[in-house]
Design an enzyme around this catalytic site. Sequence first.
Site, PDB file in Angstrom:
ATOM      1  N   PRO A  99      22.593  51.336  68.900  1.00  0.00           N
ATOM      2  CA  PRO A  99      22.926  52.268  69.986  1.00  0.00           C
ATOM      3  C   PRO A  99      23.997  51.735  70.935  1.00  0.00           C
ATOM      4  CG  PRO A  99      20.564  52.167  69.656  1.00  0.00           C
ATOM      5  CD  PRO A  99      21.159  51.094  68.782  1.00  0.00           C
ATOM      6  N   PHE A 100      24.757  52.663  71.456  1.00  0.00           N
ATOM      7  CA  PHE A 100      25.772  52.404  72.492  1.00  0.00           C
ATOM      8  C   PHE A 100      26.844  51.421  72.035  1.00  0.00           C
ATOM      9  CE2 PHE A 100      21.725  53.474  74.529  1.00  0.00           C
ATOM     10  CZ  PHE A 100      22.067  54.748  74.960  1.00  0.00           C
ATOM     11  N   ARG A 101      27.147  51.474  70.726  1.00  0.00           N
ATOM     12  CA  ARG A 101      28.208  50.641  70.129  1.00  0.00           C
ATOM     13  C   ARG A 101      27.916  49.148  70.215  1.00  0.00           C
ATOM     14  NH1 ARG A 101      29.473  55.192  67.897  1.00  0.00           N
ATOM     15  NH2 ARG A 101      30.884  56.573  69.026  1.00  0.00           N
ATOM     16  N   LEU A 102      26.631  48.787  70.439  1.00  0.00           N
ATOM     17  CA  LEU A 102      26.259  47.361  70.472  1.00  0.00           C
ATOM     18  C   LEU A 102      25.796  46.972  69.068  1.00  0.00           C
ATOM     19  CD1 LEU A 102      24.499  47.378  73.959  1.00  0.00           C
ATOM     20  CD2 LEU A 102      26.829  46.661  73.391  1.00  0.00           C
ATOM     21  N   HIS A 103      26.725  47.077  68.132  1.00  0.00           N
ATOM     22  CA  HIS A 103      26.393  46.976  66.717  1.00  0.00           C
ATOM     23  C   HIS A 103      26.059  45.551  66.305  1.00  0.00           C
ATOM     24  CE1 HIS A 103      27.996  50.931  66.756  1.00  0.00           C
ATOM     25  NE2 HIS A 103      29.222  50.532  67.014  1.00  0.00           N
TER      26      HIS A 103
END
Length: 222
Positions: free
Chosen positions: A197-201
Amino acid sequence: MTQSVIPPSPSRADYAAQLEANADETLFERDEPIALFLEWLESARAAEPNDPNAMALATVDADGYPDVRMVLLKDVDARGFTFFSNQESAKGGQLWANPSAALLFHWKSLRRQVRVRGPVEPVSAAEADAYFASRARESRIGAWVSDQSRPLADRATLEARVAEQTARFDGQEVPRPDRWTGWRVKPVQIEFWRDRPFRLHDRLRFDRTTQDQSWSRSRLWP
Ligand SMILES: Cc1cc2nc3c(=O)[nH]c(=O)nc-3n(C[C@H](O)[C@H](O)[C@H](O)COP(=O)(O)O)c2cc1C
């Protein structure tokens, strides 16, 4: 105009609904990238509507200009990732001039990608023969028909060539044309990426300088 066709950035609710499968921290304890790749490919097989083995193949031409196109992965083991094509195609010429490549798998339904880089070598004639023999007869005839990547006047020209080659091989086995073969990308870098989530890959990369070395593992910032 593009506002209507480009999807908006995901909302908090979109992220909340995302796959739990991408949250398992034991990923970062893995030390065998080929085994891990096979597990991800198996999951993609179960989830993707078609061609889970499709991958983008990036090559560089003699002038250093990159090119990329999709091909199908047909074999993978400790030696590397194998695909098949026409040696006289654009990619064939590029691999002759610069025998190295990058591969990219993107499984949208899993929200995962795998990147591979390494030198490339042609497969043996026996290996190319074995895979060619497994293909549908019409596909084998197609390999004789297509002057892949060269200009074609119209569909009728292609259909005439299909008819000509079909008649030529009538009642016989269709052998592998010399120009049709496979290549193996011998990985020196394999990166696993999964959406969080939220580009916190999550990113997990395996590196080695040569094929006979063992892999080193790093976790990367997204
Ligand atoms: C999903 C997908 C899979 C493909 N698989 C192959 C393949 O395995 N071998 C191949 O020669 N072309 C394959 N193609 C066609 C290539 O993308 C490309 O059009 C063709 O190989 C010519 O590329 P080139 O001119 O760069 O050599 C595939 C295309 C798609 C969309």
